[in-house]
Design a protein around this motif. Structure first.
Motif, PDB file in Angstrom:
ATOM      1  N   HIS A  93      73.866  19.082  45.986  1.00  0.00           N
ATOM      2  CA  HIS A  93      72.988  20.020  45.275  1.00  0.00           C
ATOM      3  C   HIS A  93      73.703  20.530  44.041  1.00  0.00           C
ATOM      4  O   HIS A  93      74.935  20.521  43.947  1.00  0.00           O
ATOM      5  N   ASP A  94      72.896  20.960  43.086  1.00  0.00           N
ATOM      6  CA  ASP A  94      73.470  21.520  41.862  1.00  0.00           C
ATOM      7  C   ASP A  94      73.661  23.022  42.025  1.00  0.00           C
ATOM      8  O   ASP A  94      73.383  23.586  43.092  1.00  0.00           O
ATOM      9  N   ASP A  95      74.124  23.679  40.971  1.00  0.00           N
ATOM     10  CA  ASP A  95      74.434  25.108  41.080  1.00  0.00           C
ATOM     11  C   ASP A  95      73.190  25.983  41.192  1.00  0.00           C
ATOM     12  O   ASP A  95      73.297  27.160  41.505  1.00  0.00           O
ATOM     13  N   SER A  96      71.987  25.416  40.983  1.00  0.00           N
ATOM     14  CA  SER A  96      70.754  26.180  41.183  1.00  0.00           C
ATOM     15  C   SER A  96      70.228  26.035  42.606  1.00  0.00           C
ATOM     16  O   SER A  96      69.246  26.676  42.971  1.00  0.00           O
ATOM     17  N   LYS A  99      82.596  15.471  38.287  1.00  0.00           N
ATOM     18  CA  LYS A  99      81.530  15.076  39.206  1.00  0.00           C
ATOM     19  C   LYS A  99      81.419  16.062  40.364  1.00  0.00           C
ATOM     20  O   LYS A  99      80.341  16.561  40.664  1.00  0.00           O
ATOM     21  N   TRP A 100      82.537  16.326  41.027  1.00  0.00           N
ATOM     22  CA  TRP A 100      82.471  17.156  42.221  1.00  0.00           C
ATOM     23  C   TRP A 100      82.387  18.645  41.908  1.00  0.00           C
ATOM     24  O   TRP A 100      82.075  19.448  42.789  1.00  0.00           O
ATOM     25  N   ASN A 101      82.603  19.040  40.663  1.00  0.00           N
ATOM     26  CA  ASN A 101      82.307  20.418  40.252  1.00  0.00           C
ATOM     27  C   ASN A 101      80.812  20.599  40.032  1.00  0.00           C
ATOM     28  O   ASN A 101      80.300  21.709  40.140  1.00  0.00           O
ATOM     29  N   LYS A 102      80.113  19.510  39.726  1.00  0.00           N
ATOM     30  CA  LYS A 102      78.659  19.543  39.508  1.00  0.00           C
ATOM     31  C   LYS A 102      77.903  19.229  40.791  1.00  0.00           C
ATOM     32  O   LYS A 102      76.904  19.870  41.099  1.00  0.00           O
ATOM     33  N   GLU A 103      78.342  18.215  41.524  1.00  0.00           N
ATOM     34  CA  GLU A 103      77.648  17.728  42.716  1.00  0.00           C
ATOM     35  C   GLU A 103      78.229  18.427  43.943  1.00  0.00           C
ATOM     36  O   GLU A 103      79.173  17.945  44.563  1.00  0.00           O
ATOM     37  N   LEU A 104      77.629  19.548  44.288  1.00  0.00           N
ATOM     38  CA  LEU A 104      78.155  20.417  45.346  1.00  0.00           C
ATOM     39  C   LEU A 104      77.713  19.937  46.725  1.00  0.00           C
ATOM     40  O   LEU A 104      76.629  19.393  46.886  1.00  0.00           O
ATOM     41  N   GLU A 105      78.567  20.158  47.711  1.00  0.00           N
ATOM     42  CA  GLU A 105      78.336  19.747  49.108  1.00  0.00           C
ATOM     43  C   GLU A 105      78.027  18.258  49.211  1.00  0.00           C
ATOM     44  O   GLU A 105      77.199  17.825  50.020  1.00  0.00           O
TER      45      GLU A 105
END
Length: 157
Positions: free
Chosen positions: A96-99, A66-72
């Protein structure tokens, strides 16, 4: 060996239910999967959206993903209702996501605790709303939400 205890323990009153909610919020905002997993029973059962998770090891794996995908990630929880050993919360979190696309995710959770205050059941329903970065409302450094930061009701959420 002594039993694990996570205060406050049931039966809950309004004060202890609110305390339990804030402790959960603070833990998730610190984004430490192994530490967060310790708030749950060894065999805790979750439904998170359409995913089913059982036990601390799976909880830790889930939170890591989850927290590797859902940043900040920034989360605010609010007590909705409580009974002797159950608590219902509503919440919102921003990430935010990685984009770089920002989201505000809205959800409700139902929690059930064992006699030692560990969560044994968690049922979560969540919806993600894409937002612009300028629409964000959760602004604080990584970690627990400051005491003077508005909650969901104060933010109109």
């Amino acid at each position: 060996m002594s039993e694990e205890v996570r205060h406050p323990i049931p039966p809950f009153n309004e004060e202890t239910a609110k305390q339990k909610v804030r402790m959960a919020e603070d833990g998730w905002n610190n984004r430490n999967p192994s530490k967060v997993a310790m708030a749950y029973t060894q065999d805790s059962a979750w439904r998170n959206r359409a995913e089913f998770v059982t036990g601390r090891e799976e909880i830790e794996q889930f939170l890591t993903r989850k927290w590797n995908k859902e940043l900040e990630y920034r989360l605010i929880k609010e007590l909705w209702a409580y009974s002797e050993n159950r608590i219902a919360v509503r919440y919102a979190y921003e990430w935010h996501d990685d984009s770089g696309q920002w989201y505000r995710s809205y959800g409700n959770e139902n929690w059930q605790f064992d006699k030692n205050g560990l969560m044994e059941k968690r049922f979560a329903c969540i919806n993600d709303l894409p937002i612009q970065e300028s629409e964000r409302k959760f602004h604080w450094p990584h970690g627990a939400r400051p005491e003077d930061h508005a909650g969901l009701s104060e933010l109109g959420l």
